[in-house]
Design a protein around this motif. Structure first.
Motif, PDB file in Angstrom:
ATOM      1  N   GLU A  80       0.950  -1.228  -0.224  1.00 12.40           N
ATOM      2  CA  GLU A  80      -0.009  -0.103   0.145  1.00 12.40           C
ATOM      3  C   GLU A  80       0.843   1.334  -0.002  1.00 12.40           C
ATOM      4  OE1 GLU A  80      -3.145   0.062  -0.487  1.00 12.40           O
ATOM      5  OE2 GLU A  80      -3.308  -2.248  -0.415  1.00 12.40           O
ATOM      6  N   GLN A  81       2.244   1.164   0.310  1.00 10.47           N
ATOM      7  CA  GLN A  81       3.106   2.320   0.261  1.00 10.47           C
ATOM      8  C   GLN A  81       3.613   2.589  -1.188  1.00 10.47           C
ATOM      9  OE1 GLN A  81       3.115   0.107   3.160  1.00 10.47           O
ATOM     10  NE2 GLN A  81       1.424   1.518   3.600  1.00 10.47           N
ATOM     11  N   HIS A  82       3.286   1.557  -2.116  1.00  7.48           N
ATOM     12  CA  HIS A  82       4.148   1.592  -3.184  1.00  7.48           C
ATOM     13  C   HIS A  82       3.000   1.634  -4.563  1.00  7.48           C
ATOM     14  CE1 HIS A  82       7.779   0.837  -0.633  1.00  7.48           C
ATOM     15  NE2 HIS A  82       8.265   1.392  -1.579  1.00  7.48           N
ATOM     16  N   HIS A  85      -0.074   3.387  -3.397  1.00  4.47           N
ATOM     17  CA  HIS A  85       0.121   4.538  -2.571  1.00  4.47           C
ATOM     18  C   HIS A  85      -0.904   5.516  -3.132  1.00  4.47           C
ATOM     19  CE1 HIS A  85       1.889   8.005  -0.496  1.00  4.47           C
ATOM     20  NE2 HIS A  85       2.245   8.331  -1.715  1.00  4.47           N
ATOM     21  N   SER A  94       1.838  11.437  -6.168  1.00  2.00           N
ATOM     22  CA  SER A  94       1.775  10.162  -5.926  1.00  2.00           C
ATOM     23  C   SER A  94       1.840   9.341  -7.168  1.00  2.00           C
ATOM     24  CB  SER A  94       0.599   9.854  -5.029  1.00  2.00           C
ATOM     25  OG  SER A  94      -0.586  10.105  -5.489  1.00  2.00           O
ATOM     26  N   THR A  97       4.914   7.319  -7.584  1.00  5.76           N
ATOM     27  CA  THR A  97       5.325   6.018  -6.748  1.00  5.76           C
ATOM     28  C   THR A  97       4.626   4.880  -7.488  1.00  5.76           C
ATOM     29  OG1 THR A  97       5.653   7.310  -4.510  1.00  5.76           O
ATOM     30  CG2 THR A  97       5.087   4.973  -4.370  1.00  5.76           C
TER      31      THR A  97
END
Length: 285
Positions: A80-82, A85, A94, A97
Motif C-alpha cells: 500500500e506504500q508503493h 500509494h 503520488s 510512486t
C-alpha cells in the motif's frame, strides 16, 4: 534536498559509471531500501534516469538478486506504500510512486518466466494486484511538464504483458487481462496520446503470437471492444471510441508484421471492429 537523497543520487550516478558494480563493503540491500524509499521521487533525474535503470540492470541483466530477495522486493513493490500509494487520486505527485513501482514488477515477472521461483500463492498475489491496479488507477496522464513520465497505462501494460507469459497463466487469467484492457481503453475521462495504445497492443499481440488463448475468444473480444460505438452519445463514448480505434490500428499493424497467413482471422476481426468505431468510414462508405 535531504542528505540521504543527495547521497543516493551521487551513489547511483557512480554505479552507472562503473557498470552497476558494487564496491567492497557496499551492500545490495542498503541500496534497494533507499531506491524503494525514493522510487516515486517527483524529479525524473532520480526516479526515471537512475533508480529504474539500476533495478533493470540488477534484475534483468545481472540477475543479482536471490529468489528470496526477489520475493521480498516484489512484496514491497505491491504494498500500500508503493503500487497502491494513494490509489484513486488524480493529478497528484503520488502517481509517480505507483507507476514506477509497477515497472520493476514487470522485470521480476520476466525473470520468473525464464527461471520460475514464485510459489502459486505469490503468483496469485501478483496477478490480483496488477489487475486491481489497472482497474483502480485514475491518474492516466502520460508525460508531464513538471515531473516527466507518469504513464500509468503504459507501465501497467508492460507488467501485464509479462504476466500473461508466466507458466501459471491460464485461459481465465488471459480473459481477466483482456477485461482490464477494455476497462482502461473505455476509462471515461482520458484519451491516450503518449503511445499507450502501442504498449497495450503488445499484450494482445503476445497472446496472439504465443497462442495463449483460443483464437475465437480473442476475436470475440475484439468485436466486443467495438460495441462502445453503440453507446448513447456522451463524452465517455467519444473517449472509448477514440481509444479503441487507436488501439485497433496499433494492433492491426503489429499483427501484419508479426503473424503468418493463417492468422488472417485476427486481421479481419480487427478491421471489422475498426470500421465499426470509425464513423468517418461508416458515414462515407
Amino acid at each position: 534536498m535531504s542528505d540521504s537523497r543527495t547521497k543516493l543520487m551521487q551513489d547511483l550516478e557512480r554505479l552507472e559509471a562503473e557498470d552497476y558494480q558494487l564496491r567492497e563493503g557496499e551492500q545490495l540491500q542498503e541500496f534497494v531500501a533507499l531506491m524503494l524509499q525514493y522510487i516515486g521521487d517527483p524529479q525524473p533525474e532520480l526516479r526515471d534516469n537512475l533508480i529504474y535503470p539500476t533495478f533493470h540492470h540488477w534484475i534483468a541483466i545481472e540477475n543479482k538478486f536471490t529468489d528470496d530477495e526477489l520475493r521480498s522486493l516484489l512484496a514491497t513493490l505491491l504494498d500500500e506504500q508503493h503500487l497502491f500509494h494513494e490509489i484513486g487520486s488524480d493529478g497528484e505527485p503520488s502517481v509517480f510512486t505507483r507507476t514506477f513501482s509497477v515497472l520493476p514488477v514487470a522485470l521480476i515477472l520476466r525473470r520468473h518466466c525464464k527461471q520460475p521461483f514464485l510459489e502459486q500463492a505469490d503468483f496469485l498475489h501478483v496477478k490480483e494486484s496488477l489487475l486491481r491496479y489497472y482497474k483502480e488507477e485514475k491518474d492516466l496522464r502520460g508525460f508531464l511538464t513538471e515531473g516527466g513520465w507518469a504513464h500509468s497505462a503504459a507501465h501497467g501494460a508492460d507488467a501485464l504483458d509479462e504476466l500473461v507469459q508466466c507458466p501459471e497463466s491460464d485461459e481465465a487469467l488471459q480473459l481477466e487481462v483482456l477485461a482490464a484492457i477494455s476497462g482502461m481503453l473505455h476509462n471515461g475521462k482520458h484519451i491516450f496520446n503518449d503511445q499507450e495504445d502501442e504498449r497495450i497492443a503488445t499484450i494482445v499481440f503476445t497472446m496472439m503470437t504465443n497462442h495463449l488463448l483460443p483464437q475465437q475468444k480473442q476475436v470475440n473480444w475484439i468485436h466486443a471492444l467495438a460495441e462502445c460505438q453503440d453507446w448513447p452519445r456522451s463524452r465517455g463514448k467519444t473517449i472509448a471510441v477514440v481509444n479503441t480505434k487507436n488501439f485497433l490500428r496499433s494492433l492491426y499493424f503489429r499483427q501484419r508484421e508479426g503473424c503468418q497467413e493463417k492468422e488472417n482471422d485476427f486481421a479481419a476481426a480487427i478491421l471489422a471492429a475498426e470500421r465499426k468505431v470509425n464513423h468517418f468510414v461508416s458515414n462515407h462508405s
